[in-house]
Design an enzyme around this catalytic site. Sequence first.
Site, PDB file in Angstrom:
ATOM      1  N   ARG A   1     -97.683 -25.161  52.790  1.00  0.00           N
ATOM      2  CA  ARG A   1     -97.052 -23.841  52.985  1.00  0.00           C
ATOM      3  C   ARG A   1     -96.685 -23.161  51.678  1.00  0.00           C
ATOM      4  O   ARG A   1     -95.792 -22.326  51.615  1.00  0.00           O
ATOM      5  CB  ARG A   1     -95.817 -23.947  53.883  1.00  0.00           C
ATOM      6  CG  ARG A   1     -96.138 -24.474  55.258  1.00  0.00           C
ATOM      7  CD  ARG A   1     -95.012 -24.229  56.225  1.00  0.00           C
ATOM      8  NE  ARG A   1     -95.359 -24.781  57.520  1.00  0.00           N
ATOM      9  CZ  ARG A   1     -95.174 -26.055  57.846  1.00  0.00           C
ATOM     10  NH1 ARG A   1     -94.601 -26.897  57.003  1.00  0.00           N
ATOM     11  NH2 ARG A   1     -95.532 -26.478  59.027  1.00  0.00           N
TER      12      ARG A   1
ATOM     13  N   GLU B   1    -113.435  -1.614  35.257  1.00  0.00           N
ATOM     14  CA  GLU B   1    -112.049  -1.617  35.760  1.00  0.00           C
ATOM     15  C   GLU B   1    -111.093  -1.071  34.688  1.00  0.00           C
ATOM     16  O   GLU B   1    -110.117  -0.395  35.003  1.00  0.00           O
ATOM     17  CB  GLU B   1    -111.605  -3.025  36.185  1.00  0.00           C
ATOM     18  CG  GLU B   1    -112.510  -3.716  37.212  1.00  0.00           C
ATOM     19  CD  GLU B   1    -112.409  -3.135  38.630  1.00  0.00           C
ATOM     20  OE1 GLU B   1    -111.558  -2.259  38.871  1.00  0.00           O
ATOM     21  OE2 GLU B   1    -113.207  -3.572  39.482  1.00  0.00           O
TER      22      GLU B   1
ATOM     23  N   HIS C   1    -117.985  -0.242  46.706  1.00  0.00           N
ATOM     24  CA  HIS C   1    -118.092  -1.340  47.685  1.00  0.00           C
ATOM     25  C   HIS C   1    -119.261  -1.110  48.638  1.00  0.00           C
ATOM     26  O   HIS C   1    -120.005  -2.046  48.966  1.00  0.00           O
ATOM     27  CB  HIS C   1    -116.807  -1.449  48.520  1.00  0.00           C
ATOM     28  CG  HIS C   1    -115.683  -2.141  47.803  1.00  0.00           C
ATOM     29  ND1 HIS C   1    -114.368  -1.826  48.019  1.00  0.00           N
ATOM     30  CD2 HIS C   1    -115.676  -3.135  46.885  1.00  0.00           C
ATOM     31  CE1 HIS C   1    -113.590  -2.592  47.267  1.00  0.00           C
ATOM     32  NE2 HIS C   1    -114.372  -3.401  46.557  1.00  0.00           N
TER      33      HIS C   1
ATOM     34  N   LYS D   1    -103.309 -10.913  45.196  1.00  0.00           N
ATOM     35  CA  LYS D   1    -104.250 -10.953  46.321  1.00  0.00           C
ATOM     36  C   LYS D   1    -105.088 -12.214  46.180  1.00  0.00           C
ATOM     37  O   LYS D   1    -105.737 -12.413  45.151  1.00  0.00           O
ATOM     38  CB  LYS D   1    -105.175  -9.736  46.310  1.00  0.00           C
ATOM     39  CG  LYS D   1    -104.576  -8.494  46.912  1.00  0.00           C
ATOM     40  CD  LYS D   1    -105.664  -7.452  47.127  1.00  0.00           C
ATOM     41  CE  LYS D   1    -105.111  -6.136  47.595  1.00  0.00           C
ATOM     42  NZ  LYS D   1    -106.165  -5.121  47.754  1.00  0.00           N
TER      43      LYS D   1
ATOM     44  N   LYS E   1    -101.690  -2.263  36.108  1.00  0.00           N
ATOM     45  CA  LYS E   1    -101.810  -2.940  37.416  1.00  0.00           C
ATOM     46  C   LYS E   1    -100.437  -3.440  37.872  1.00  0.00           C
ATOM     47  O   LYS E   1    -100.074  -3.288  39.044  1.00  0.00           O
ATOM     48  CB  LYS E   1    -102.822  -4.083  37.355  1.00  0.00           C
ATOM     49  CG  LYS E   1    -102.899  -4.825  38.682  1.00  0.00           C
ATOM     50  CD  LYS E   1    -104.265  -5.114  39.195  1.00  0.00           C
ATOM     51  CE  LYS E   1    -104.211  -5.657  40.612  1.00  0.00           C
ATOM     52  NZ  LYS E   1    -105.387  -6.396  41.006  1.00  0.00           N
TER      53      LYS E   1
ATOM     54  N   ASN F   1    -108.248   1.620  44.090  1.00  0.00           N
ATOM     55  CA  ASN F   1    -109.585   1.687  44.681  1.00  0.00           C
ATOM     56  C   ASN F   1    -110.388   2.886  44.190  1.00  0.00           C
ATOM     57  O   ASN F   1    -111.438   3.186  44.750  1.00  0.00           O
ATOM     58  CB  ASN F   1    -109.489   1.746  46.209  1.00  0.00           C
ATOM     59  CG  ASN F   1    -109.295   0.370  46.786  1.00  0.00           C
ATOM     60  OD1 ASN F   1    -109.614  -0.629  46.145  1.00  0.00           O
ATOM     61  ND2 ASN F   1    -108.754   0.310  47.986  1.00  0.00           N
TER      62      ASN F   1
ATOM     63  N   ARG G   1    -100.790   1.370  46.416  1.00  0.00           N
ATOM     64  CA  ARG G   1    -101.629   0.420  45.677  1.00  0.00           C
ATOM     65  C   ARG G   1    -103.113   0.771  45.786  1.00  0.00           C
ATOM     66  O   ARG G   1    -103.904   0.395  44.915  1.00  0.00           O
ATOM     67  CB  ARG G   1    -101.362  -1.021  46.173  1.00  0.00           C
ATOM     68  CG  ARG G   1    -102.143  -2.082  45.408  1.00  0.00           C
ATOM     69  CD  ARG G   1    -101.657  -3.494  45.720  1.00  0.00           C
ATOM     70  NE  ARG G   1    -102.521  -4.480  45.089  1.00  0.00           N
ATOM     71  CZ  ARG G   1    -102.221  -5.771  44.931  1.00  0.00           C
ATOM     72  NH1 ARG G   1    -101.082  -6.246  45.363  1.00  0.00           N
ATOM     73  NH2 ARG G   1    -103.064  -6.591  44.341  1.00  0.00           N
TER      74      ARG G   1
ATOM     75  N   GLU H   1     -99.958  -3.270  49.470  1.00  0.00           N
ATOM     76  CA  GLU H   1    -100.894  -2.181  49.732  1.00  0.00           C
ATOM     77  C   GLU H   1    -100.626  -1.453  51.048  1.00  0.00           C
ATOM     78  O   GLU H   1    -101.483  -1.308  51.901  1.00  0.00           O
ATOM     79  CB  GLU H   1    -102.358  -2.688  49.688  1.00  0.00           C
ATOM     80  CG  GLU H   1    -103.330  -1.538  49.463  1.00  0.00           C
ATOM     81  CD  GLU H   1    -104.737  -1.980  49.078  1.00  0.00           C
ATOM     82  OE1 GLU H   1    -104.888  -3.010  48.392  1.00  0.00           O
ATOM     83  OE2 GLU H   1    -105.669  -1.276  49.458  1.00  0.00           O
TER      84      GLU H   1
HETATM   85  N1  LIG Z   1    -107.642 -10.747  43.829  1.00  0.00           N
HETATM   86  C1  LIG Z   1    -107.925  -9.540  43.412  1.00  0.00           C
HETATM   87  O1  LIG Z   1    -107.043  -8.672  43.309  1.00  0.00           O
HETATM   88  C2  LIG Z   1    -109.344  -9.220  43.045  1.00  0.00           C
HETATM   89  C3  LIG Z   1    -109.625  -8.031  42.355  1.00  0.00           C
HETATM   90  C4  LIG Z   1    -110.935  -7.806  41.967  1.00  0.00           C
HETATM   91  C5  LIG Z   1    -111.927  -8.734  42.251  1.00  0.00           C
HETATM   92  N2  LIG Z   1    -111.620  -9.881  42.930  1.00  0.00           N
HETATM   93  C6  LIG Z   1    -112.622 -10.895  43.227  1.00  0.00           C
HETATM   94  O2  LIG Z   1    -113.106 -11.414  42.004  1.00  0.00           O
HETATM   95  C7  LIG Z   1    -114.412 -11.929  42.198  1.00  0.00           C
HETATM   96  C8  LIG Z   1    -115.276 -11.506  41.034  1.00  0.00           C
HETATM   97  O3  LIG Z   1    -114.745 -12.041  39.846  1.00  0.00           O
HETATM   98  P1  LIG Z   1    -115.607 -12.152  38.497  1.00  0.00           P
HETATM   99  O4  LIG Z   1    -116.251 -10.862  38.236  1.00  0.00           O
HETATM  100  O5  LIG Z   1    -114.731 -12.756  37.487  1.00  0.00           O
HETATM  101  O6  LIG Z   1    -116.798 -13.120  38.931  1.00  0.00           O
HETATM  102  P2  LIG Z   1    -117.000 -14.716  38.838  1.00  0.00           P
HETATM  103  O7  LIG Z   1    -115.741 -15.422  39.053  1.00  0.00           O
HETATM  104  O8  LIG Z   1    -118.144 -15.022  39.735  1.00  0.00           O
HETATM  105  O9  LIG Z   1    -117.451 -14.905  37.304  1.00  0.00           O
HETATM  106  C9  LIG Z   1    -118.683 -14.359  36.864  1.00  0.00           C
HETATM  107  C10 LIG Z   1    -119.540 -15.429  36.189  1.00  0.00           C
HETATM  108  O10 LIG Z   1    -119.044 -15.722  34.895  1.00  0.00           O
HETATM  109  C11 LIG Z   1    -118.855 -17.128  34.740  1.00  0.00           C
HETATM  110  N3  LIG Z   1    -117.784 -17.291  33.744  1.00  0.00           N
HETATM  111  C12 LIG Z   1    -116.456 -17.127  33.948  1.00  0.00           C
HETATM  112  N4  LIG Z   1    -115.813 -17.180  32.776  1.00  0.00           N
HETATM  113  C13 LIG Z   1    -116.740 -17.377  31.818  1.00  0.00           C
HETATM  114  C14 LIG Z   1    -116.688 -17.500  30.408  1.00  0.00           C
HETATM  115  N5  LIG Z   1    -115.534 -17.354  29.746  1.00  0.00           N
HETATM  116  N6  LIG Z   1    -117.830 -17.719  29.738  1.00  0.00           N
HETATM  117  C15 LIG Z   1    -119.008 -17.799  30.416  1.00  0.00           C
HETATM  118  N7  LIG Z   1    -119.140 -17.665  31.734  1.00  0.00           N
HETATM  119  C16 LIG Z   1    -118.004 -17.451  32.440  1.00  0.00           C
HETATM  120  C17 LIG Z   1    -118.570 -17.606  36.122  1.00  0.00           C
HETATM  121  O11 LIG Z   1    -118.786 -18.987  36.260  1.00  0.00           O
HETATM  122  C18 LIG Z   1    -119.575 -16.757  36.935  1.00  0.00           C
HETATM  123  O12 LIG Z   1    -120.857 -17.304  36.859  1.00  0.00           O
HETATM  124  C19 LIG Z   1    -114.874 -11.421  43.545  1.00  0.00           C
HETATM  125  O13 LIG Z   1    -114.839 -12.475  44.475  1.00  0.00           O
HETATM  126  C20 LIG Z   1    -113.847 -10.369  43.923  1.00  0.00           C
HETATM  127  O14 LIG Z   1    -113.659 -10.254  45.313  1.00  0.00           O
HETATM  128  C21 LIG Z   1    -110.335 -10.126  43.325  1.00  0.00           C
HETATM  129 ZN   LIG Z   2    -112.894  -3.594  41.402  1.00  0.00          ZN
END
Ligand SMILES: NC(=O)c1ccc[n+]([C@@H]2O[C@H](COP(=O)([O-])OP(=O)(O)OC[C@H]3O[C@@H](n4cnc5c(N)ncnc54)[C@H](O)[C@@H]3O)[C@@H](O)[C@H]2O)c1
Ligand SMILES: [Zn+2]
Length: 358
Positions: free
Chosen positions: A121, A185, A252, A143, A227, A245, A241, A237
């Site tokens: 939990r 972003e 998206h 999130k 942020k 978007n 928030r 949100e």
């Molecule tokens: N929680 C939130 O508020 C929020 C906001 C935006 C996006 N997201 C989520 O984030 C995800 C996307 O995140 P992302 O863009 O970081 O993608 P990701 O986590 O898939 O990373 C992208 C790639 O880079 C690699 N990588 C990571 N760090 C590295 C480094 N320092 N050197 C080399 N390679 C590295 C990873 O292994 C992967 O292959 C999605 O699932 C999305 O839904 C969440």
């Molecule tokens: Zn985004």
Amino acid sequence: MRTIKVNLGDRSYPIHVGGGLLPCMGEFLQQVGCREKIAIVTNPTVAPLYLKPVEEALTASGFKVTSALVPDGEEHKSLSSLSAIYDRLIADRFERGCSILALGGGVVGDLAGFAAATFLRGVPYIQVPTTLLAQVDSSVGGKTGINHQEGKNLIGAFYQPRLVVIDLDALRTLPRREFMSGLAEVIKYGVIDDPKLFALLEQKLERLIALDGELLEEVIATSCAIKAKVVEKDEREEDYRSILNFGHTVGHALEAVTHYGRFLHGEAVGIGMVQAASISGNQGLCDERSLKRIRQLIAAAGLPVEIPSDVGRLDIVQRMEVDKKSSGGRIKFVLCEGIGKTRFHWFSPEEIIAQLAT
Ligand SMILES: NC(=O)c1ccc[n+]([C@@H]2O[C@H](COP(=O)([O-])OP(=O)(O)OC[C@H]3O[C@@H](n4cnc5c(N)ncnc54)[C@H](O)[C@@H]3O)[C@@H](O)[C@H]2O)c1
Ligand SMILES: [Zn+2]
């Protein structure tokens, strides 16, 4: 190093931003009251690069460390990865006083965060984001969640981390395309909230792309502060928030229409921001000059700015989420009033199709 605080009452936490921070992880964790065991969640791409320094720093400060690797890739932000994390925690006799540490991009962060939100939990968790996107966006704000085969992020929880540590050195190994995607972003924060950040990006983009340490620290800390400010006003949100978007309504939809295989998230958002700015222009909210600056900066960051000619406008609009709070099936859009200010507007699908620029 700079520290930004996210102020959410008893769920407040610091975000440390700087170079060479991984060796200090032990101290940082002690400062926020973590004790005993830490489970590091990471993946096989990030582990060979950064797991050892984090493990060593924690062990040196007296923590017992275990690690759980999940496969790399968005498709593994799944129930089966989550289940594998629970298995590891149970096998290692994890208790309430133990913490989870997410080391990786947004996929690892969302997954580890949701594991932390639900295991026993709720146990504390720490975000150590290693992609630019995760550093300026997903690691801050609480999130967490996983995907379902019917849609992204369908299962999740709002659950704030206890600490975020952003080591800028991690960006040195990040593929350039991923870095540029994260820049979308950062540009978004400039458009929605901060004309000074936007101008700084215009002036110093090349230095930023060359990973100038001081500049990265300033830009990433500023992004996190924006942020944080938005999340402080509307953590769950309810309404405000969703200014985050901006560019994402079209972005998206574009990702979905192209089956998540053609664009990285930031690339789709780049196109989406140009569309949102252009629609803002149609509504008399955004002047020509601001519109041009937004488009130019996105292009200069190596991001696409146009909807590809083979993607149908109708397909895009059909993928847009209808706003449940508005009547008559309208779609909520974040529009910009020049650079630095936004407002919401609700359009019918027909109104959007008519306004999507070609
Ligand atoms: N929680 C939130 O508020 C929020 C906001 C935006 C996006 N997201 C989520 O984030 C995800 C996307 O995140 P992302 O863009 O970081 O993608 P990701 O986590 O898939 O990373 C992208 C790639 O880079 C690699 N990588 C990571 N760090 C590295 C480094 N320092 N050197 C080399 N390679 C590295 C990873 O292994 C992967 O292959 C999605 O699932 C999305 O839904 C969440
Ligand atoms: Zn985004």
